[in-house]
Write a protein that holds these residues in place. Structure first.
Motif, PDB file in Angstrom:
ATOM      1  N   SER A 114       5.964  -0.988  -6.381  1.00  9.86           N
ATOM      2  CA  SER A 114       7.407  -1.475  -6.466  1.00  9.86           C
ATOM      3  C   SER A 114       7.257  -2.142  -4.480  1.00  9.86           C
ATOM      4  O   SER A 114       6.620  -1.256  -3.905  1.00  9.86           O
ATOM      5  CB  SER A 114       8.598  -0.837  -6.808  1.00  9.86           C
ATOM      6  OG  SER A 114       8.125   0.112  -6.907  1.00  9.86           O
ATOM      7  N   PRO A 115       8.734  -3.358  -4.620  1.00  9.29           N
ATOM      8  CA  PRO A 115       8.796  -3.014  -2.484  1.00  9.29           C
ATOM      9  C   PRO A 115       8.977  -1.602  -1.887  1.00  9.29           C
ATOM     10  O   PRO A 115       8.406  -1.229  -1.173  1.00  9.29           O
ATOM     11  CB  PRO A 115       9.727  -4.093  -2.484  1.00  9.29           C
ATOM     12  CG  PRO A 115       9.478  -5.216  -3.998  1.00  9.29           C
ATOM     13  CD  PRO A 115       9.202  -3.936  -5.025  1.00  9.29           C
ATOM     14  N   ARG A 116      10.020  -0.526  -3.018  1.00 13.92           N
ATOM     15  CA  ARG A 116      10.682   0.588  -2.810  1.00 13.92           C
ATOM     16  C   ARG A 116       9.373   1.665  -2.408  1.00 13.92           C
ATOM     17  O   ARG A 116       9.702   1.940  -1.281  1.00 13.92           O
ATOM     18  CB  ARG A 116      11.632   1.016  -3.758  1.00 13.92           C
ATOM     19  CG  ARG A 116      12.234   2.843  -3.168  1.00 13.92           C
ATOM     20  CD  ARG A 116      12.770   3.022  -4.399  1.00 13.92           C
ATOM     21  NE  ARG A 116      13.683   4.944  -4.022  1.00 13.92           N
ATOM     22  CZ  ARG A 116      14.209   4.823  -4.786  1.00 13.92           C
ATOM     23  NH1 ARG A 116      14.263   4.858  -6.086  1.00 13.92           N
ATOM     24  NH2 ARG A 116      14.679   6.155  -4.869  1.00 13.92           N
ATOM     25  N   ALA A 117       8.164   1.906  -3.310  1.00  9.17           N
ATOM     26  CA  ALA A 117       7.116   2.485  -3.362  1.00  9.17           C
ATOM     27  C   ALA A 117       6.464   1.891  -1.730  1.00  9.17           C
ATOM     28  O   ALA A 117       5.973   3.121  -1.429  1.00  9.17           O
ATOM     29  CB  ALA A 117       6.302   2.549  -4.548  1.00  9.17           C
ATOM     30  N   LYS A 118       5.744   0.749  -1.862  1.00  8.05           N
ATOM     31  CA  LYS A 118       5.601   0.395  -1.097  1.00  8.05           C
ATOM     32  C   LYS A 118       6.048   1.159   0.665  1.00  8.05           C
ATOM     33  O   LYS A 118       5.294   1.160   1.833  1.00  8.05           O
ATOM     34  CB  LYS A 118       5.295  -0.770  -0.637  1.00  8.05           C
ATOM     35  CG  LYS A 118       5.013  -1.675  -1.246  1.00  8.05           C
ATOM     36  CD  LYS A 118       4.364  -2.860  -1.727  1.00  8.05           C
ATOM     37  CE  LYS A 118       3.885  -3.537  -2.714  1.00  8.05           C
ATOM     38  NZ  LYS A 118       4.109  -5.442  -2.740  1.00  8.05           N
ATOM     39  N   LEU A 119       7.409   1.423   0.953  1.00  7.15           N
ATOM     40  CA  LEU A 119       7.943   2.136   1.418  1.00  7.15           C
ATOM     41  C   LEU A 119       7.625   2.881   1.790  1.00  7.15           C
ATOM     42  O   LEU A 119       7.380   3.584   3.597  1.00  7.15           O
ATOM     43  CB  LEU A 119       9.489   1.406   1.977  1.00  7.15           C
ATOM     44  CG  LEU A 119      10.233   0.028   1.876  1.00  7.15           C
ATOM     45  CD1 LEU A 119      11.555  -0.481   2.187  1.00  7.15           C
ATOM     46  CD2 LEU A 119       9.961  -0.543   3.550  1.00  7.15           C
ATOM     47  N   LYS A 120       8.367   3.748   0.878  1.00  7.25           N
ATOM     48  CA  LYS A 120       7.484   4.744   0.889  1.00  7.25           C
ATOM     49  C   LYS A 120       5.836   5.334   1.718  1.00  7.25           C
ATOM     50  O   LYS A 120       5.745   6.148   2.133  1.00  7.25           O
ATOM     51  CB  LYS A 120       7.956   5.911  -0.590  1.00  7.25           C
ATOM     52  CG  LYS A 120       9.209   5.684  -0.756  1.00  7.25           C
ATOM     53  CD  LYS A 120       9.205   6.587  -2.323  1.00  7.25           C
ATOM     54  CE  LYS A 120      10.993   6.409  -2.321  1.00  7.25           C
ATOM     55  NZ  LYS A 120       9.984   7.386  -3.426  1.00  7.25           N
ATOM     56  N   GLU A 163       5.778   6.609  -8.734  1.00  7.50           N
ATOM     57  CA  GLU A 163       5.021   5.610  -9.531  1.00  7.50           C
ATOM     58  C   GLU A 163       3.684   5.541  -8.103  1.00  7.50           C
ATOM     59  O   GLU A 163       2.841   5.693  -8.299  1.00  7.50           O
ATOM     60  CB  GLU A 163       5.358   4.134  -9.224  1.00  7.50           C
ATOM     61  CG  GLU A 163       5.883   3.281  -8.242  1.00  7.50           C
ATOM     62  CD  GLU A 163       6.958   2.136  -7.808  1.00  7.50           C
ATOM     63  OE1 GLU A 163       5.765   1.639  -8.340  1.00  7.50           O
ATOM     64  OE2 GLU A 163       7.941   1.686  -8.147  1.00  7.50           O
TER      65      GLU A 163
END
Length: 456
Positions: A114-120, A163
């Motif tokens: 997800s975009p959130r996981a990519k930021l992390k 994730e």
């Protein structure tokens, strides 16, 4: 003919053969003693009915610089084929494709995360950048300051759990080490991420066995079916006792490189210092079962390597579609797939017969390749133990102490992949270092002034 003396090398895997090759280049006469009836260790290619199957190690990353150098020296450059590097990551019944040599770019674009996981993931990239200079093929103890936790604990501490851990971090660990990220050192994950993934992949035209066989062909004395019993450092050199088909023997030489599995070394070299022997005895190794499946037709899957995360399967960590990886692995109208299982699953199933082994894992494989069992013409089940050192957190700190106490003047030097994260290049580098340090020890010994004669 040797100018410097005979050197024994115990083990004809990549580590031992690399040591013998480098010793011969320095003018020694290496004698390789191998317990198996073949060279190569965990490199084994099997050919049957037009199928070229890798029973063990299957990939050669361009990043394996020491292996690539020996490939060129052994005259195998024209036998290298660039392999397709497409990785398929499974999630929620879908296959997400990423290129191994474009992993960072594709990870940004993929819908696997997800975009959130990519930021992390930016935190992961930053941490990996900080560690890049201490991740050594030769000696991973230089990264011991980071050897404090598992990849799972690291991910939780850095807010990378969920994730990102389930579908990226843990699959990388499982794919490289065959164990979950809750079991080994976080250093292992960063090594796999930076030193194995992210480069072009190659394969040998006639299979991985070409590499050790070419090295062995360039040596003058390689003996198979030899069980070494004991290696003793004497005042004048080394004494090696062994058994072969003709009986028991004892021979002497100028030195010895021991490239056996680490936990076997103390029995072979009784003169080791007690604390060094204890470190080696306590090394635990993983198991693995790989299953080559010759298929009557090619599956629709487009990737060469399928990474299987733990939410999809506890026991299966990867599938390799050899016919996608490189041409010539099987007849044009057929397919070739290899399944790789985790250490825990292998331990539970290693005593089962071949049919039971396949039956117990085929269901998970069919989550990636539906109805796979319908197309199997024949199979080969390969049981491997020992495989890789189980690098629990703290191992590389202990390894640092182990290295710092080694006797550089000894005529017996140790090789083997336990010096770093286990792979073909690590083993090769360990053999080359052992050869170099043995040469240095023998050179110093030969140039030392002789004691003055005592008058009668």
């Amino acid at each position: 003919m040797s100018t410097n003396g005979r050197i024994f090398v115990v083990g004809a895997g990549p580590s031992g053969l690399a040591a013998a090759w480098r010793l011969k280049q320095r003018g020694y006469d290496p004698v390789v003693l191998e317990e198996r009836d073949r060279v190569g260790g965990q490199l084994l290619t099997v050919k049957q009915d037009g199928f070229l199957m890798e029973a063990g190690t299957t990939i050669l990353p361009e990043a394996y610089a020491s292996v690539m150098a020996l490939v060129h020296e052994a005259g195998l450059t024209d036998q290298l084929l660039q392999a397709d590097s497409t990785l398929g990551f499974m999630r929620d019944g879908e296959m997400h494709l990423l290129r191994a040599n474009r992993l960072a770019l594709d990870a940004v674009r993929t819908k696997l995360l997800s975009p959130r996981a990519k930021l992390k993931a930016g935190r992961l990239a930053l941490d990996a950048f900080k560690l890049r200079k201490v991740l050594s093929y030769e000696d991973l103890s230089v990264a011991s300051a980071y050897d404090m936790e598992t990849p799972e604990a690291y991910a939780t501490r850095r807010g990378l759990d969920g994730e990102l851990y389930d579908y990226l971090i843990d699959p990388v660990v499982r794919g490289g080490a065959g164990v979950p990220g809750s079991m080994i050192s976080a250093v292992e994950f960063f090594f796999l991420w930076q030193k194995v993934l992210g480069s072009k992949l190659y394969a040998f035209k006639e299979g991985y066995s070409q590499f050790p066989e070419a090295l062995a062909a360039g040596l003058d004395d390689v003996r198979l079916g030899v069980e070494v019993k004991e290696i003793i450092d004497t005042a004048d050199g080394v004494q090696v006792s062994y058994t072969d088909a003709s009986g028991d023997h004892t021979e002497t030489g100028a030195g010895c490189v021991v490239s056996s599995m680490g936990n076997r070394v103390p029995d072979l070299v009784p003169g080791l210092a007690p604390e060094r022997a204890q470190f080696l005895r306590e090394l635990n190794y993983t198991s693995c079962i790989s299953i080559n499946l010759a298929l009557s037709r090619r599956p629709a899957a487009k990737s060469s390597f399928v990474v299987v995360p733990r939410p999809v399967s506890e026991g299966l960590f990867a599938l390799i579609l050899e016919h996608n990886k490189v041409a010539g692995r099987c007849p044009d109208d057929k397919g070739l797939c290899t399944l790789f299982t985790t250490n825990e699953w292998a331990v539970e199933n290693i005593e089962n017969d071949d049919e039971t082994v396949l039956a117990n894992i085929i269901g998970d494989a069919e989550k990636a390749i539906p109805n796979l069992h319908e197309d199997i013409e024949f199979m080969r089940v390969n049981r491997w133990y020992p495989v890789l050192v189980y690098s629990h957190p703290g191992l590389y700190r202990k390894l640092g102490r182990f290295h710092s106490t080694r006797d550089r003047s000894s005529r017996i030097h140790l090789a083997g992949s336990y010096n770093s994260s286990g792979n073909v290049n690590t083993a090769t580098v360990a053999g080359e270092r052992a050869a170099r340090e043995l040469h240095e020890a023998l050179t110093r010994a030969s140039s030392a002034p002789r004691p003055a004669a005592v008058p009668a």
